[in-house]
Design a protein around this motif. Structure first.
Motif, PDB file in Angstrom:
ATOM      1  N   GLY A 175       4.617  -5.290  13.922  1.00 25.11           N
ATOM      2  CA  GLY A 175       5.539  -5.280  12.416  1.00 25.11           C
ATOM      3  C   GLY A 175       5.266  -7.121  12.176  1.00 25.11           C
ATOM      4  O   GLY A 175       6.415  -7.567  12.221  1.00 25.11           O
ATOM      5  N   THR A 176       4.945  -6.889  11.759  1.00 21.43           N
ATOM      6  CA  THR A 176       4.730  -8.809  11.343  1.00 21.43           C
ATOM      7  C   THR A 176       5.215  -9.290   9.723  1.00 21.43           C
ATOM      8  O   THR A 176       4.955  -8.436   9.108  1.00 21.43           O
ATOM      9  CB  THR A 176       3.058  -9.241  11.161  1.00 21.43           C
ATOM     10  N   PHE A 199       8.447  -2.300   8.574  1.00 25.04           N
ATOM     11  CA  PHE A 199       6.880  -2.090   8.714  1.00 25.04           C
ATOM     12  C   PHE A 199       6.580  -1.594   9.537  1.00 25.04           C
ATOM     13  O   PHE A 199       5.740  -0.318   9.899  1.00 25.04           O
ATOM     14  CB  PHE A 199       6.670  -3.331   8.256  1.00 25.04           C
ATOM     15  N   ALA A 200       7.005  -1.310  10.673  1.00 24.58           N
ATOM     16  CA  ALA A 200       6.339  -0.996  12.329  1.00 24.58           C
ATOM     17  C   ALA A 200       7.164   0.655  12.023  1.00 24.58           C
ATOM     18  O   ALA A 200       6.155   1.003  12.203  1.00 24.58           O
ATOM     19  CB  ALA A 200       6.977  -1.067  13.264  1.00 24.58           C
ATOM     20  N   GLU A 201       8.430   0.916  11.962  1.00 25.79           N
ATOM     21  CA  GLU A 201       8.635   1.814  11.591  1.00 25.79           C
ATOM     22  C   GLU A 201       8.172   2.825  10.316  1.00 25.79           C
ATOM     23  O   GLU A 201       8.252   4.119  10.835  1.00 25.79           O
ATOM     24  CB  GLU A 201      10.473   1.961  11.507  1.00 25.79           C
ATOM     25  N   ARG A 202       7.544   2.295   9.606  1.00 28.03           N
ATOM     26  CA  ARG A 202       7.426   3.203   8.618  1.00 28.03           C
ATOM     27  C   ARG A 202       5.850   3.573   8.755  1.00 28.03           C
ATOM     28  O   ARG A 202       5.147   4.458   8.758  1.00 28.03           O
ATOM     29  CB  ARG A 202       6.865   2.300   7.151  1.00 28.03           C
ATOM     30  N   ALA A 203       4.834   2.505   9.584  1.00 31.95           N
ATOM     31  CA  ALA A 203       3.234   2.717  10.355  1.00 31.95           C
ATOM     32  C   ALA A 203       3.558   4.186  11.143  1.00 31.95           C
ATOM     33  O   ALA A 203       2.727   4.995  10.594  1.00 31.95           O
ATOM     34  CB  ALA A 203       2.846   1.480  10.790  1.00 31.95           C
ATOM     35  N   ARG A 261       1.002  -1.362  -0.193  1.00 32.64           N
ATOM     36  CA  ARG A 261      -0.031   0.106  -0.020  1.00 32.64           C
ATOM     37  C   ARG A 261       1.013   1.171  -0.266  1.00 32.64           C
ATOM     38  O   ARG A 261       1.694   1.005   0.403  1.00 32.64           O
ATOM     39  CB  ARG A 261      -1.089  -0.170   1.393  1.00 32.64           C
ATOM     40  N   SER A 262      -0.042   2.415  -0.744  1.00 29.42           N
ATOM     41  CA  SER A 262       0.890   3.497  -0.772  1.00 29.42           C
ATOM     42  C   SER A 262       1.443   4.302   0.354  1.00 29.42           C
ATOM     43  O   SER A 262       0.200   3.953   1.278  1.00 29.42           O
ATOM     44  CB  SER A 262       0.755   4.312  -2.153  1.00 29.42           C
ATOM     45  N   ASP A 263       2.084   4.870   0.410  1.00 31.44           N
ATOM     46  CA  ASP A 263       2.312   5.956   1.799  1.00 31.44           C
ATOM     47  C   ASP A 263       0.856   7.045   2.021  1.00 31.44           C
ATOM     48  O   ASP A 263      -0.269   6.708   3.119  1.00 31.44           O
ATOM     49  CB  ASP A 263       3.056   6.758   1.930  1.00 31.44           C
ATOM     50  N   ASP A 264       0.456   7.722   0.942  1.00 32.20           N
ATOM     51  CA  ASP A 264      -0.973   8.211   0.842  1.00 32.20           C
ATOM     52  C   ASP A 264      -2.479   7.221   0.964  1.00 32.20           C
ATOM     53  O   ASP A 264      -2.686   7.893   2.200  1.00 32.20           O
ATOM     54  CB  ASP A 264      -1.250   8.677  -0.822  1.00 32.20           C
ATOM     55  N   GLN A 265      -2.355   5.379   0.701  1.00 30.51           N
ATOM     56  CA  GLN A 265      -3.728   5.296   1.408  1.00 30.51           C
ATOM     57  C   GLN A 265      -3.324   5.327   3.195  1.00 30.51           C
ATOM     58  O   GLN A 265      -4.923   4.758   3.385  1.00 30.51           O
ATOM     59  CB  GLN A 265      -3.418   3.794   0.777  1.00 30.51           C
ATOM     60  N   LEU A 266      -2.364   4.978   3.040  1.00 29.64           N
ATOM     61  CA  LEU A 266      -2.440   4.670   4.457  1.00 29.64           C
ATOM     62  C   LEU A 266      -2.282   5.740   4.929  1.00 29.64           C
ATOM     63  O   LEU A 266      -2.987   5.847   6.465  1.00 29.64           O
ATOM     64  CB  LEU A 266      -0.889   3.979   4.791  1.00 29.64           C
ATOM     65  N   ARG A 267      -1.850   7.139   4.808  1.00 30.80           N
ATOM     66  CA  ARG A 267      -2.425   8.198   5.504  1.00 30.80           C
ATOM     67  C   ARG A 267      -4.240   8.416   5.787  1.00 30.80           C
ATOM     68  O   ARG A 267      -4.462   8.644   6.484  1.00 30.80           O
ATOM     69  CB  ARG A 267      -1.329   9.036   5.086  1.00 30.80           C
ATOM     70  N   ALA A 268      -4.386   8.079   4.357  1.00 29.72           N
ATOM     71  CA  ALA A 268      -6.480   8.500   4.539  1.00 29.72           C
ATOM     72  C   ALA A 268      -6.434   6.922   5.491  1.00 29.72           C
ATOM     73  O   ALA A 268      -7.514   7.426   6.324  1.00 29.72           O
ATOM     74  CB  ALA A 268      -6.521   8.181   2.883  1.00 29.72           C
ATOM     75  N   GLU A 269      -6.044   6.243   5.073  1.00 28.26           N
ATOM     76  CA  GLU A 269      -6.838   4.876   6.508  1.00 28.26           C
ATOM     77  C   GLU A 269      -6.798   5.391   7.862  1.00 28.26           C
ATOM     78  O   GLU A 269      -6.997   4.938   8.242  1.00 28.26           O
ATOM     79  CB  GLU A 269      -6.160   3.411   6.341  1.00 28.26           C
ATOM     80  N   GLY A 280       3.053  -8.216   7.427  1.00 32.98           N
ATOM     81  CA  GLY A 280       2.835  -6.916   6.417  1.00 32.98           C
ATOM     82  C   GLY A 280       1.670  -6.162   7.328  1.00 32.98           C
ATOM     83  O   GLY A 280       1.630  -4.719   6.794  1.00 32.98           O
ATOM     84  N   VAL A 281       1.458  -6.790   8.146  1.00 31.32           N
ATOM     85  CA  VAL A 281      -0.058  -6.384   8.981  1.00 31.32           C
ATOM     86  C   VAL A 281       0.098  -6.119  10.399  1.00 31.32           C
ATOM     87  O   VAL A 281       1.872  -6.599  10.825  1.00 31.32           O
ATOM     88  CB  VAL A 281      -0.602  -7.071   9.564  1.00 31.32           C
ATOM     89  N   VAL A 282       0.592  -4.528  10.321  1.00 30.48           N
ATOM     90  CA  VAL A 282       1.066  -3.975  11.676  1.00 30.48           C
ATOM     91  C   VAL A 282      -0.122  -3.846  12.571  1.00 30.48           C
ATOM     92  O   VAL A 282      -1.404  -3.535  12.317  1.00 30.48           O
ATOM     93  CB  VAL A 282       1.522  -2.815  10.820  1.00 30.48           C
ATOM     94  N   SER A 283       0.954  -4.470  13.599  1.00 36.27           N
ATOM     95  CA  SER A 283      -0.505  -3.894  14.722  1.00 36.27           C
ATOM     96  C   SER A 283       0.308  -2.480  16.241  1.00 36.27           C
ATOM     97  O   SER A 283       1.515  -2.816  16.420  1.00 36.27           O
ATOM     98  CB  SER A 283      -0.893  -5.233  16.430  1.00 36.27           C
TER      99      SER A 283
END
Length: 97
Positions: A40-41, A51-55, A10-18, A87-90
Motif C-alpha cells: 500500500g502506497t 490500504f494493503a490490508e483492505r485490498a 473507492r468503495s468496497d463494492d467498486q473494488l470487488r467488481a474491479e 492509495g495505490v496498491v500493488s
C-alpha cells in the motif's frame, strides 16, 4: 503477476467488481494463488499498511476461487520520492504451477 489498483476513495463494492474483472481470465483458467504480497502506497507506514490490508481482505472476499487458502502479506510502500500515488496498491501474485 503484478497488478495495481487505486483503493483510496473507492468503495468496497467498486473494488470487488474491479478485482473480479481484472482476475476473470485467471478465474476461468483455474489459477490459484500460492502467496500474495500487497504493498500500500502512502507517506506513512500505518496508512500504507491499512490500504494493503483492505485490498487483501477484499481480494479474498471477491475472488475466493483464486485467493482462498493463499498466504497474504501486507506491506507499506513509501511515496516520498515519487512513484505511485497515495492509495495505490500493488498486488504481487505468485501462482501455484
Amino acid at each position: 503477476m503484478i497488478e495495481r489498483f487505486q483503493v483510496n476513495g473507492r468503495s468496497d463494492d467498486q473494488l470487488r467488481a474491479e478485482f473480479r474483472q481484472r482476475y476473470a481470465r485467471l478465474i476461468h483458467s483455474g489459477g490459484r494463488a500460492a502467496f500474495v504480497l500487497t504493498f500500500g502506497t502512502a507517506p506513512v507506514v500505518n496508512t500504507g499498511t491499512a490500504f494493503a490490508e483492505r485490498a487483501n481482505r477484499l481480494l479474498l472476499e471477491s475472488v475466493p476461487e483464486i485467493f482462498q487458502g493463499s498466504a497474504q502479506r501486507s506491506f507499506w510502500k513509501g511515496n516520498n520520492n515519487g512513484g505511485d500515488a497515495t492509495g495505490v496498491v500493488s498486488v504481487e501474485l505468485y501462482l501455484f504451477t
